[in-house]
Motif scaffolding. Sequence first.
Motif, PDB file in Angstrom:
ATOM      1  N   ALA A 193       0.834  -1.207   0.000  1.00 36.93           N
ATOM      2  CA  ALA A 193       0.000   0.000   0.000  1.00 36.93           C
ATOM      3  C   ALA A 193       0.865   1.252   0.000  1.00 36.93           C
ATOM      4  O   ALA A 193       0.565   2.236  -0.708  1.00 36.93           O
ATOM      5  CB  ALA A 193      -0.923  -0.023   1.212  1.00 36.93           C
ATOM      6  N   LYS A 194       1.957   1.253   0.767  1.00 38.19           N
ATOM      7  CA  LYS A 194       2.867   2.393   0.783  1.00 38.19           C
ATOM      8  C   LYS A 194       3.483   2.631  -0.588  1.00 38.19           C
ATOM      9  O   LYS A 194       3.610   3.776  -1.053  1.00 38.19           O
ATOM     10  CB  LYS A 194       3.969   2.161   1.818  1.00 38.19           C
ATOM     11  N   ASN A 195       3.856   1.539  -1.229  1.00 40.00           N
ATOM     12  CA  ASN A 195       4.479   1.680  -2.543  1.00 40.00           C
ATOM     13  C   ASN A 195       3.487   2.151  -3.594  1.00 40.00           C
ATOM     14  O   ASN A 195       3.865   2.830  -4.551  1.00 40.00           O
ATOM     15  CB  ASN A 195       5.117   0.353  -2.962  1.00 40.00           C
ATOM     16  N   ARG A 196       2.238   1.816  -3.444  1.00 36.19           N
ATOM     17  CA  ARG A 196       1.227   2.334  -4.369  1.00 36.19           C
ATOM     18  C   ARG A 196       1.021   3.838  -4.156  1.00 36.19           C
ATOM     19  O   ARG A 196       0.765   4.580  -5.115  1.00 36.19           O
ATOM     20  CB  ARG A 196      -0.075   1.561  -4.188  1.00 36.19           C
ATOM     21  N   GLU A 197       1.136   4.278  -2.893  1.00 36.85           N
ATOM     22  CA  GLU A 197       1.072   5.708  -2.634  1.00 36.85           C
ATOM     23  C   GLU A 197       2.271   6.426  -3.277  1.00 36.85           C
ATOM     24  O   GLU A 197       2.135   7.521  -3.853  1.00 36.85           O
ATOM     25  CB  GLU A 197       1.060   5.968  -1.125  1.00 36.85           C
ATOM     26  N   ILE A 198       3.442   5.771  -3.173  1.00 33.44           N
ATOM     27  CA  ILE A 198       4.630   6.348  -3.812  1.00 33.44           C
ATOM     28  C   ILE A 198       4.440   6.436  -5.320  1.00 33.44           C
ATOM     29  O   ILE A 198       4.800   7.432  -5.957  1.00 33.44           O
ATOM     30  CB  ILE A 198       5.876   5.517  -3.453  1.00 33.44           C
ATOM     31  N   LEU A 199       3.849   5.365  -5.891  1.00 30.22           N
ATOM     32  CA  LEU A 199       3.607   5.367  -7.334  1.00 30.22           C
ATOM     33  C   LEU A 199       2.679   6.505  -7.729  1.00 30.22           C
ATOM     34  O   LEU A 199       2.916   7.206  -8.731  1.00 30.22           O
ATOM     35  CB  LEU A 199       3.011   4.024  -7.767  1.00 30.22           C
ATOM     36  N   ALA A 200       1.631   6.714  -6.946  1.00 30.61           N
ATOM     37  CA  ALA A 200       0.698   7.806  -7.255  1.00 30.61           C
ATOM     38  C   ALA A 200       1.415   9.155  -7.195  1.00 30.61           C
ATOM     39  O   ALA A 200       1.174  10.050  -8.031  1.00 30.61           O
ATOM     40  CB  ALA A 200      -0.477   7.775  -6.284  1.00 30.61           C
ATOM     41  N   THR A 201       2.303   9.299  -6.239  1.00 33.66           N
ATOM     42  CA  THR A 201       3.060  10.547  -6.126  1.00 33.66           C
ATOM     43  C   THR A 201       3.980  10.723  -7.321  1.00 33.66           C
ATOM     44  O   THR A 201       4.092  11.824  -7.899  1.00 33.66           O
ATOM     45  CB  THR A 201       3.876  10.555  -4.827  1.00 33.66           C
ATOM     46  N   TYR A 202       4.667   9.660  -7.716  1.00 32.81           N
ATOM     47  CA  TYR A 202       5.546   9.730  -8.883  1.00 32.81           C
ATOM     48  C   TYR A 202       4.766  10.098 -10.146  1.00 32.81           C
ATOM     49  O   TYR A 202       5.232  10.904 -10.981  1.00 32.81           O
ATOM     50  CB  TYR A 202       6.250   8.381  -9.093  1.00 32.81           C
ATOM     51  N   GLU A 203       3.598   9.462 -10.307  1.00 35.53           N
ATOM     52  CA  GLU A 203       2.802   9.750 -11.510  1.00 35.53           C
ATOM     53  C   GLU A 203       2.378  11.223 -11.536  1.00 35.53           C
ATOM     54  O   GLU A 203       2.373  11.862 -12.607  1.00 35.53           O
ATOM     55  CB  GLU A 203       1.590   8.822 -11.551  1.00 35.53           C
ATOM     56  N   ALA A 204       2.013  11.759 -10.349  1.00 30.99           N
ATOM     57  CA  ALA A 204       1.641  13.180 -10.289  1.00 30.99           C
ATOM     58  C   ALA A 204       2.836  14.068 -10.613  1.00 30.99           C
ATOM     59  O   ALA A 204       2.724  15.085 -11.317  1.00 30.99           O
ATOM     60  CB  ALA A 204       1.084  13.507  -8.915  1.00 30.99           C
ATOM     61  N   MET A 205       4.009  13.687 -10.089  1.00 33.34           N
ATOM     62  CA  MET A 205       5.209  14.483 -10.347  1.00 33.34           C
ATOM     63  C   MET A 205       5.644  14.377 -11.798  1.00 33.34           C
ATOM     64  O   MET A 205       6.150  15.347 -12.384  1.00 33.34           O
ATOM     65  CB  MET A 205       6.338  14.009  -9.421  1.00 33.34           C
ATOM     66  N   MET A 206       5.427  13.189 -12.393  1.00 32.98           N
ATOM     67  CA  MET A 206       5.776  13.043 -13.805  1.00 32.98           C
ATOM     68  C   MET A 206       4.890  13.932 -14.659  1.00 32.98           C
ATOM     69  O   MET A 206       5.329  14.524 -15.658  1.00 32.98           O
ATOM     70  CB  MET A 206       5.631  11.585 -14.248  1.00 32.98           C
ATOM     71  N   GLY A 207       3.605  14.048 -14.267  1.00 32.79           N
ATOM     72  CA  GLY A 207       2.701  14.926 -15.014  1.00 32.79           C
ATOM     73  C   GLY A 207       3.126  16.384 -14.964  1.00 32.79           C
ATOM     74  O   GLY A 207       2.816  17.167 -15.869  1.00 32.79           O
ATOM     75  N   GLN A 208       3.855  16.736 -13.887  1.00 32.74           N
ATOM     76  CA  GLN A 208       4.336  18.109 -13.746  1.00 32.74           C
ATOM     77  C   GLN A 208       5.765  18.264 -14.278  1.00 32.74           C
ATOM     78  O   GLN A 208       6.360  19.338 -14.170  1.00 32.74           O
ATOM     79  CB  GLN A 208       4.294  18.519 -12.272  1.00 32.74           C
ATOM     80  N   GLY A 209       6.296  17.145 -14.809  1.00 31.88           N
ATOM     81  CA  GLY A 209       7.639  17.192 -15.365  1.00 31.88           C
ATOM     82  C   GLY A 209       8.736  17.178 -14.336  1.00 31.88           C
ATOM     83  O   GLY A 209       9.880  17.542 -14.628  1.00 31.88           O
ATOM     84  N   LEU A 210       8.430  16.724 -13.091  1.00 26.29           N
ATOM     85  CA  LEU A 210       9.430  16.753 -12.028  1.00 26.29           C
ATOM     86  C   LEU A 210      10.283  15.481 -11.981  1.00 26.29           C
ATOM     87  O   LEU A 210      11.400  15.516 -11.463  1.00 26.29           O
ATOM     88  CB  LEU A 210       8.747  16.963 -10.673  1.00 26.29           C
ATOM     89  N   VAL A 211       9.723  14.361 -12.450  1.00 24.69           N
ATOM     90  CA  VAL A 211      10.492  13.108 -12.507  1.00 24.69           C
ATOM     91  C   VAL A 211      10.303  12.489 -13.881  1.00 24.69           C
ATOM     92  O   VAL A 211       9.259  12.677 -14.534  1.00 24.69           O
ATOM     93  CB  VAL A 211      10.022  12.120 -11.415  1.00 24.69           C
TER      94      VAL A 211
END
Length: 473
Positions: free
Chosen positions: A197-215
Amino acid sequence: MNDTLSSRLKHGALAGTAAALLCGCADVSMKPYQRPDTPTKGAWSSQQGLPVAPAEMIAPDWWKQFRDPYLDGLVERALNANFDLKILAARRRVAGAEIDEARAGALPTLDAGAGASFEKSTGQKFTKQFNLGTQVNWEIDVWGKVAKGVEAQTAEFNATEADWRAGYLTLVSDVSTTYFQIMQFDEQIDQQQKTLAKNREILATYEAMMGQGLVPQTRVLQQRAEINRMSNDLIELGRLRALAGNALATLLGAPAGEFKVPTGSLRQRVELPTVPEGLPSQLLKRRPDIVAAEYRVLVAYDLVGQAKLAQLPSVSLTGRGGTSSFALGSLLKSFTFGLLPSINFPIFDPGVKARLKTSEARTEVAEQQYRRVVIAAFEEVENALINLDAHRRQRIELQQQSEQLGVVAAQVEAQLKEGMVSQLEVFEAQRTLLSSQLALLANHQQILSDTVTLYKALGGGWPPVDVRNAARY
């Protein structure tokens, strides 16, 4: 005519004397039974700080020291229903019955029979005859051959009793360790689900950051691959839990798949035992498998004695009695009786010598098997001591690691509120903490299993046994 008879009697007397002398030359002496010599073990390599009770303090129901009523119920059910233990109990009953069978060789046997014959020939009258007869045969156990066989079979019965005790101890150990594994799997599954569950939260954060061009996208793909790996591990844990449940069902005498252990927590349900330190003495007399092996040495020793006594003459007594009559009504009016004592000298019987050599060779096999069991027991105790000592020391390190990582996770989360770190650093700290907690859980299960293994290696709660010949009791 008288000279001929006298000559025959002289020859017979000389032959009997020669046979007696030949038998008298047979070596039938037996040294008193002694336990086979084995390498000695003066002390154990690692003793300090180990939770092992002195021998007199190891209770027969030692598994209750884990303070888990559910485990107590599993053990009781297994002792009542396990088929391996039932087989050992049946073998013990067979060995007990064979003692009576061996003892029966010293008793007389009685046979009785009745018959009738009817005959009609051409030109002759029809005739009929009735007869009734009995015969008693008794080979007198002058030298104790039968008694020696009874001693051998009694030793075999005692060996099967020790086999049952060893099976009892193995069964309790297997039930306990398998149950611990199931409880460990349950906690691991729970922790793995939290980590996932923690890693899925991390994935959601990464996907949001990728949408903003941060990762970059590669970071998102790596996290998805990590979730795939953890999902696969979760499935594997479920599989292992199911297999352990099937193994436990078999130990309980239930069909696999029809018995389920309720989900539980190993650290909440099973306590680490706190018992006095010190190692029990008299390992060779306490371990049931060693006792069984030594009793089988005694069996071979007694069979050698029986084979030696077979070289001596055998004395038997035969009695016959009966009656016959041409009329059934007068059958019981007259009787005949005969008594025939006899002595047989085994002057030349290759089978007697061959049986003696075979028995002596089997004694050597039994002695070497005994030594092998003793050496294996020393190794098992040493390994259990080493494992328990190492895992207990590792537990201290893992506890300190988990405590330190817990502090780190709490500080990182506090720093997040102040905007000093990112959410990803918080997730990473929490994931590392969960990993250390899983390692601590595995260590808890290892210590429990090591404790069970050590109690089993030390003979459990069975009292010491002095292996002696039955004739000395």
